[in-house]
Design an enzyme around this catalytic site. Structure first.
Site, PDB file in Angstrom:
ATOM      1  N   HIS A 110       0.732  -1.389   0.121  1.00 14.27           N
ATOM      2  CA  HIS A 110      -0.066  -0.009  -0.028  1.00 14.27           C
ATOM      3  C   HIS A 110       0.739   1.177   0.031  1.00 14.27           C
ATOM      4  O   HIS A 110       0.487   2.137  -0.769  1.00 14.27           O
ATOM      5  CB  HIS A 110      -1.027   0.076   0.958  1.00 14.27           C
ATOM      6  CG  HIS A 110      -0.255   0.005   2.506  1.00 14.27           C
ATOM      7  ND1 HIS A 110       0.136  -0.914   3.270  1.00 14.27           N
ATOM      8  CD2 HIS A 110      -0.326   1.119   3.387  1.00 14.27           C
ATOM      9  CE1 HIS A 110       0.624  -0.897   4.352  1.00 14.27           C
ATOM     10  NE2 HIS A 110       0.544   0.553   4.638  1.00 14.27           N
ATOM     11  N   ASP A 111       1.972   1.089   0.673  1.00 17.71           N
ATOM     12  CA  ASP A 111       2.915   2.505   0.649  1.00 17.71           C
ATOM     13  C   ASP A 111       3.982   2.329  -0.241  1.00 17.71           C
ATOM     14  O   ASP A 111       5.009   3.172  -0.093  1.00 17.71           O
ATOM     15  CB  ASP A 111       3.272   2.718   2.163  1.00 17.71           C
ATOM     16  CG  ASP A 111       2.366   3.382   3.084  1.00 17.71           C
ATOM     17  OD1 ASP A 111       1.691   4.342   2.279  1.00 17.71           O
ATOM     18  OD2 ASP A 111       2.411   3.336   4.103  1.00 17.71           O
ATOM     19  N   LYS A 114       5.881   5.395  -1.497  1.00 13.35           N
ATOM     20  CA  LYS A 114       6.716   6.239  -0.927  1.00 13.35           C
ATOM     21  C   LYS A 114       7.962   6.352  -1.289  1.00 13.35           C
ATOM     22  O   LYS A 114       8.778   6.900  -0.704  1.00 13.35           O
ATOM     23  CB  LYS A 114       6.588   6.025   0.753  1.00 13.35           C
ATOM     24  CG  LYS A 114       5.396   6.177   1.483  1.00 13.35           C
ATOM     25  CD  LYS A 114       5.364   6.095   2.964  1.00 13.35           C
ATOM     26  CE  LYS A 114       4.182   6.513   3.542  1.00 13.35           C
ATOM     27  NZ  LYS A 114       4.106   6.279   5.090  1.00 13.35           N
ATOM     28  N   HIS A 139       1.918   9.690  -2.751  1.00  8.73           N
ATOM     29  CA  HIS A 139       2.597   8.292  -2.711  1.00  8.73           C
ATOM     30  C   HIS A 139       1.192   7.212  -3.123  1.00  8.73           C
ATOM     31  O   HIS A 139       1.858   6.329  -3.936  1.00  8.73           O
ATOM     32  CB  HIS A 139       2.938   7.924  -1.406  1.00  8.73           C
ATOM     33  CG  HIS A 139       2.352   7.847  -0.411  1.00  8.73           C
ATOM     34  ND1 HIS A 139       1.722   8.657   0.480  1.00  8.73           N
ATOM     35  CD2 HIS A 139       1.752   6.589   0.148  1.00  8.73           C
ATOM     36  CE1 HIS A 139       1.031   7.924   1.534  1.00  8.73           C
ATOM     37  NE2 HIS A 139       0.737   6.902   1.209  1.00  8.73           N
ATOM     38  N   HIS A 163      -5.900   3.939  -0.745  1.00 13.19           N
ATOM     39  CA  HIS A 163      -5.712   3.637   0.733  1.00 13.19           C
ATOM     40  C   HIS A 163      -5.910   4.566   1.662  1.00 13.19           C
ATOM     41  O   HIS A 163      -5.822   4.475   3.126  1.00 13.19           O
ATOM     42  CB  HIS A 163      -4.409   2.655   0.899  1.00 13.19           C
ATOM     43  CG  HIS A 163      -2.900   3.386   0.980  1.00 13.19           C
ATOM     44  ND1 HIS A 163      -2.502   3.693   0.066  1.00 13.19           N
ATOM     45  CD2 HIS A 163      -2.482   3.853   2.164  1.00 13.19           C
ATOM     46  CE1 HIS A 163      -1.227   4.343   0.028  1.00 13.19           C
ATOM     47  NE2 HIS A 163      -1.286   4.468   1.602  1.00 13.19           N
ATOM     48  N   HIS A 164      -5.885   5.889   1.238  1.00  9.35           N
ATOM     49  CA  HIS A 164      -6.144   7.145   2.082  1.00  9.35           C
ATOM     50  C   HIS A 164      -7.397   7.638   1.789  1.00  9.35           C
ATOM     51  O   HIS A 164      -7.850   8.843   2.420  1.00  9.35           O
ATOM     52  CB  HIS A 164      -4.977   8.019   1.905  1.00  9.35           C
ATOM     53  CG  HIS A 164      -3.888   7.514   2.544  1.00  9.35           C
ATOM     54  ND1 HIS A 164      -3.554   7.428   3.865  1.00  9.35           N
ATOM     55  CD2 HIS A 164      -2.440   7.027   2.080  1.00  9.35           C
ATOM     56  CE1 HIS A 164      -2.369   7.109   4.455  1.00  9.35           C
ATOM     57  NE2 HIS A 164      -1.621   6.978   3.259  1.00  9.35           N
ATOM     58  N   ASP A 192      -5.481  -1.292   8.706  1.00 15.17           N
ATOM     59  CA  ASP A 192      -4.351  -0.348   8.762  1.00 15.17           C
ATOM     60  C   ASP A 192      -4.571   0.389  10.067  1.00 15.17           C
ATOM     61  O   ASP A 192      -3.625   0.652  10.957  1.00 15.17           O
ATOM     62  CB  ASP A 192      -4.494   0.525   7.512  1.00 15.17           C
ATOM     63  CG  ASP A 192      -3.024   1.267   7.600  1.00 15.17           C
ATOM     64  OD1 ASP A 192      -2.123   0.775   8.048  1.00 15.17           O
ATOM     65  OD2 ASP A 192      -3.265   2.434   6.974  1.00 15.17           O
TER      66      ASP A 192
HETATM   67 FE   LIG Z   1       0.000   5.536   2.639  1.00 15.93          FE
END
Ligand SMILES: [Fe+2]
Length: 246
Positions: A110-111, A114, A139, A163-164, A192
């Site tokens: 998910h990240d 980044k 991201h 996801h955000h 999360d």
């Molecule tokens: Fe994130």
């Protein structure tokens, strides 16, 4: 293929009747079909084993990559792996796990976007400036672009992109609301947040699971899908590793 054999029984003298010849021929066919079936079954089992090995290798590769990304954030520990296992458990409880076999890759990655965010922003001790936030908030889209052209990662890419997002439309990058947010992404945001609340961070101790559950309930309908929260809450005690520590 061996030449056709005389179907007449040995020592029978005169050739057998048409009926006997037909029965003998059918027995030959039956034996050949049986042999073919066994050979195809063995081949199918070999292919299944190879597919299983490939899937394991694939998951391990993605896990390694996700851990490389996570290594940039010293505070998250085994957060990714717990998000994966909690997320898969929630997808199963929702009855949609089989529809989204690549969801676990999205939970892990998910990240991943980044990787495109400078270290000085990721690790900045103080609050981010507006310009830094704009970079940080890119991201999900960077991660989505990394996955969007992989055909069997469609759900994973959607999880990464969304996801955000928040249920009431106040999230980012697109401000999607309600069912505009894909269900696996709505499930992910719950696991999360739950894991973030129930693990120690440098600036605060872990929250007891009951309090984390109360927080999820409080934010059902704003940050989280209330229907998915309702499925998640009774599942908490059965999550891998949670029942033992609660
Ligand atoms: Fe994130």
């Amino acid at each position: 293929m061996s030449p056709p054999s005389d179907p007449a029984p040995a020592g029978a003298g005169a050739p057998g009747s048409d009926q006997e010849r037909l029965e003998a021929q059918l027995q030959v066919f039956a034996r050949e079909i049986g042999a073919m079936y066994r050979s195809q079954k063995a081949r199918a089992e070999q292919l299944e084993a190879a597919l299983g090995a490939l899937k394991t290798a694939y998951l391990e590769t993605i896990r390694s990559f996700a851990f490389v990304v996570e290594a940039k954030d010293a505070y998250t520990g085994m957060h990714l792996e717990r998000c994966r296992s909690y997320g898969v458990a929630l997808m199963e409880e929702l009855g949609v796990a089989d529809d989204h076999p690549d969801a676990e890759y999205g939970f892990l990655l998910h990240d991943a976007g980044k990787i495109g965010v400078p270290e000085r922003i990721l690790s900045k001790p103080g609050p981010l400036t507006a310009a830094e936030w704009r970079v940080m908030r890119a991201h999900p889209v960077i991660g989505y672009q990394m996955l969007e052209n992989i055909p069997f990662m469609t759900t994973a890419a959607e999880i990464v992109r969304c996801h955000h997002e928040m249920f009431d439309g106040s999230g980012y990058p697109e401000g999607l609301r309600g069912e505009q947010i894909p269900l696996p992404a709505r499930a992910f945001s719950i696991v999360d947040a739950f894991d973030a609340m129930t693990t120690d961070r440098p600036y605060r101790a872990a929250m007891p699971t009951e309090r984390a559950a109360a927080e999820l309930s409080r934010m059902a309908g704003t940050q989280f899908d209330p229907d998915v929260v309702a499925v998640f809450l009774p599942l908490i005690e059965r999550l891998p590793g949670v029942g033992a520590r609660a």
